[in-house]
Design a protein around this motif. Structure first.
Motif, short mmCIF file in Angstrom:
data_model
loop_
_atom_site.label_atom_id
_atom_site.label_comp_id
_atom_site.label_asym_id
_atom_site.label_seq_id
_atom_site.Cartn_x
_atom_site.Cartn_y
_atom_site.Cartn_z
N UNK A 62 0.83 -1.21 0.00
CA UNK A 62 0.00 0.00 0.00
C UNK A 62 0.86 1.26 0.00
N UNK A 63 1.90 1.27 0.83
CA UNK A 63 2.79 2.43 0.89
C UNK A 63 3.48 2.64 -0.46
N UNK A 64 3.85 1.56 -1.11
CA UNK A 64 4.48 1.67 -2.42
C UNK A 64 3.52 2.31 -3.43
N UNK A 65 2.27 1.89 -3.41
CA UNK A 65 1.28 2.45 -4.32
C UNK A 65 1.07 3.93 -4.04
N UNK A 66 0.93 4.30 -2.77
CA UNK A 66 0.74 5.70 -2.41
C UNK A 66 1.93 6.54 -2.87
N UNK A 67 3.14 6.05 -2.58
CA UNK A 67 4.33 6.78 -2.98
C UNK A 67 4.41 6.96 -4.48
N UNK A 68 4.02 5.95 -5.23
CA UNK A 68 4.06 6.02 -6.69
C UNK A 68 3.03 7.01 -7.21
N UNK A 72 4.18 10.51 -9.20
CA UNK A 72 3.74 10.81 -10.56
C UNK A 72 2.69 11.92 -10.59
N UNK A 73 2.13 12.26 -9.42
CA UNK A 73 1.07 13.27 -9.39
C UNK A 73 -0.14 12.84 -10.19
N UNK A 74 -0.37 11.54 -10.21
CA UNK A 74 -1.45 10.98 -11.03
C UNK A 74 -2.46 10.32 -10.11
N UNK A 75 -3.63 10.94 -9.98
CA UNK A 75 -4.66 10.42 -9.08
C UNK A 75 -5.89 10.09 -9.94
N UNK A 76 -6.10 8.81 -10.23
CA UNK A 76 -7.21 8.44 -11.12
C UNK A 76 -8.54 9.01 -10.64
N UNK A 77 -9.41 9.29 -11.62
CA UNK A 77 -10.69 9.92 -11.31
C UNK A 77 -11.50 9.12 -10.31
N UNK A 78 -11.33 7.78 -10.31
CA UNK A 78 -12.18 6.97 -9.44
C UNK A 78 -11.82 7.13 -7.96
N UNK A 92 2.05 16.20 3.17
CA UNK A 92 2.16 15.34 4.35
C UNK A 92 3.00 14.10 4.04
N UNK A 93 2.92 13.61 2.80
CA UNK A 93 3.73 12.45 2.42
C UNK A 93 5.21 12.84 2.34
N UNK A 94 5.49 13.94 1.70
CA UNK A 94 6.88 14.35 1.52
C UNK A 94 7.54 14.74 2.84
N UNK A 95 6.73 15.19 3.78
CA UNK A 95 7.27 15.51 5.11
C UNK A 95 7.33 14.29 6.00
N UNK A 96 6.92 13.14 5.47
CA UNK A 96 6.93 11.89 6.22
C UNK A 96 6.08 12.01 7.49
N UNK A 256 -3.17 9.66 4.31
CA UNK A 256 -4.01 8.49 4.57
C UNK A 256 -5.31 8.50 3.75
N UNK A 257 -5.67 9.65 3.15
CA UNK A 257 -6.84 9.69 2.28
C UNK A 257 -6.74 8.69 1.14
N UNK A 258 -5.53 8.42 0.69
CA UNK A 258 -5.35 7.48 -0.41
C UNK A 258 -5.51 6.03 0.06
N UNK A 259 -5.13 5.75 1.30
CA UNK A 259 -5.23 4.39 1.82
C UNK A 259 -6.63 4.05 2.29
#
Length: 387
Positions: A62-68, A72-78, A92-96, A256-259
């Motif tokens: 999951x962390x790998x997917x979030x980081x990727x 890429x700055x690519x957040x699918x519409x879904x 928040x991700x870049x600041x760990x 965490x919104x992505x997870x």
């Protein structure tokens, strides 16, 4: 994995009240109550290690997917992310920014594990998973060489110490109208933070103010650190979003919104197709050719088993048993996930919760019900393992 029956402990209700678990007797649809006292699930040590390893592996995936996604700055519409949230997710991700905890939900038949979802932002069931079931195993009799996969309490205290310096002030907030379960979980987390030598105070989200520079509490004290048992997507629907700044550290962090979005299940399947721990999952598109076989349609943003439908060969078979409908969860789209059978034990279907504290799995809890979907009134069952 076995379901075992035990003699109820003397004064077990008093034991629950003594630890603040005063919602143990919430009613269930079958006429019983939330906590199942006279039974527990038995595992082998090998099964526990298998579950622990699976949770740790899935968390890293999951962390790998979030980081990727963020790289890429690519957040699918879904994902249906509010545009205003994206800078905060990325910052928040870049600041760990540190996460505290989360819970995977697994389907398990004693050998095969399948991830159902990741409750990564506002999981509840924590007090019963950490303290209540530990007291059960300490007090129950008749189990030789028993142990429990449960270091949740100790690990939470240790985790707080890595997130905030000793003596820091940490506010805890939840929705004013939230049920006793939410506030019981919040108060339990406050206690773990207090044991980690943090200063703590409690307020409702509705009572958080803004003084022009900072979020403030009812005493006009700046809120420097805030644990919120309140979904991020709600925050971005309200006035909070206009004032988010680095002056307040939010726990859980915005990434965490992505997870916590079930669209992460789609991304996991894309990146790890046919992975043995995953169920095939796709964004739901009503215009798409019907899929053969049995599937579940889940809202990307929902809780307690809401708005879940069964699909068979493209036909909507109606709401899954145990699910309920809530208008707000119908707004953001759905995913479809391959159906997985779970074993039936005395008429009950168990779902396993694997708790992450920080980036390590710290324990196991179980909810069971006679329905297909584990909803808000499903039963909590203790567990143990034998070597």
């Amino acid at each position: 994995m076995k379901r075992k029956i035990f003699t109820p402990r003397p004064d077990w209700q008093i034991e629950h009240h003594n630890i603040g678990f005063d919602y143990f007797n919430l009613p269930s649809a079958d006429g019983s109550i939330y906590w199942s006292e006279g039974m527990a699930y038995e595992f082998t040590l090998q099964q526990i290690e298998q579950l622990e390893d699976a949770a740790n592996e899935l968390h890293q995936m999951c962390l790998h997917v979030v980081g990727d996604l963020i790289l890429r700055g690519n957040y699918p519409d879904y994902f249906q992310l509010p545009n205003a949230a994206i800078p905060h997710i990325e910052q928040s991700w870049r600041e760990n920014s540190a996460m505290l905890y989360g819970r995977f939900d697994f389907a398990y038949n004693g050998s095969q594990i399948k991830m159902l979802e990741y409750n990564a932002d506002t999981p509840t069931g924590l007090l019963e998973a950490s303290v209540a079931q530990w007291l059960w195993i300490e007090q129950v009799s008749g189990i030789a060489n028993r142990d429990q996969f449960n270091s949740i309490h100790e690990d939470l205290i240790k985790r707080w110490k890595t997130i905030l310096p000793r003596g820091s002030h940490l506010h805890f907030a939840a929705c004013q109208e939230a049920g006793r379960e939410d506030w019981g979980n919040l108060e339990y987390l406050m206690d773990t933070a207090y044991q980690a030598n943090l200063q703590v105070s409690e307020l409702s989200m509705e009572n958080i103010g803004w003084d022009g520079n900072n979020f403030v509490d009812l005493k006009q004290r700046p809120i420097q650190n805030l644990f919120k048992l309140y979904p991020w997507e709600w925050i971005f629907e309200e006035a909070f979003a206009a004032h988010l700044s680095p002056r307040t550290q939010w726990i859980e962090p915005c990434w965490k919104m992505l997870l916590s979005n079930k669209a992460i299940l789609v991304e996991l399947w894309k990146r790890y197709p046919q992975h043995p721990l995953l169920l095939e999952t796709h964004a739901f598109d009503p215009q798409q050719q019907p899929r053969t076989g049995k599937w579940v349609k889940k809202p990307i943003l929902a809780r307690e088993g809401a708005n879940i439908h069964l699909l068979e060969n493209g036909q909507d078979m109606g709401a899954a048993s145990g699910s309920f409908y809530f208008d707000d969860y119908d707004k953001s789209g759905y995913v479809v996930q391959k159906w997985v059978d779970t074993p039936l034990f005395a008429g009950q279907l168990p779902t396993l919760g694997l708790w992450m504290v920080g980036h390590h799995c710290a324990g196991l809890s179980i909810r069971e019900d006679c329905y297909d979907i584990i909803g808000n009134d499903a039963h909590f069952a203790a567990h143990y393992f034998v070597e």
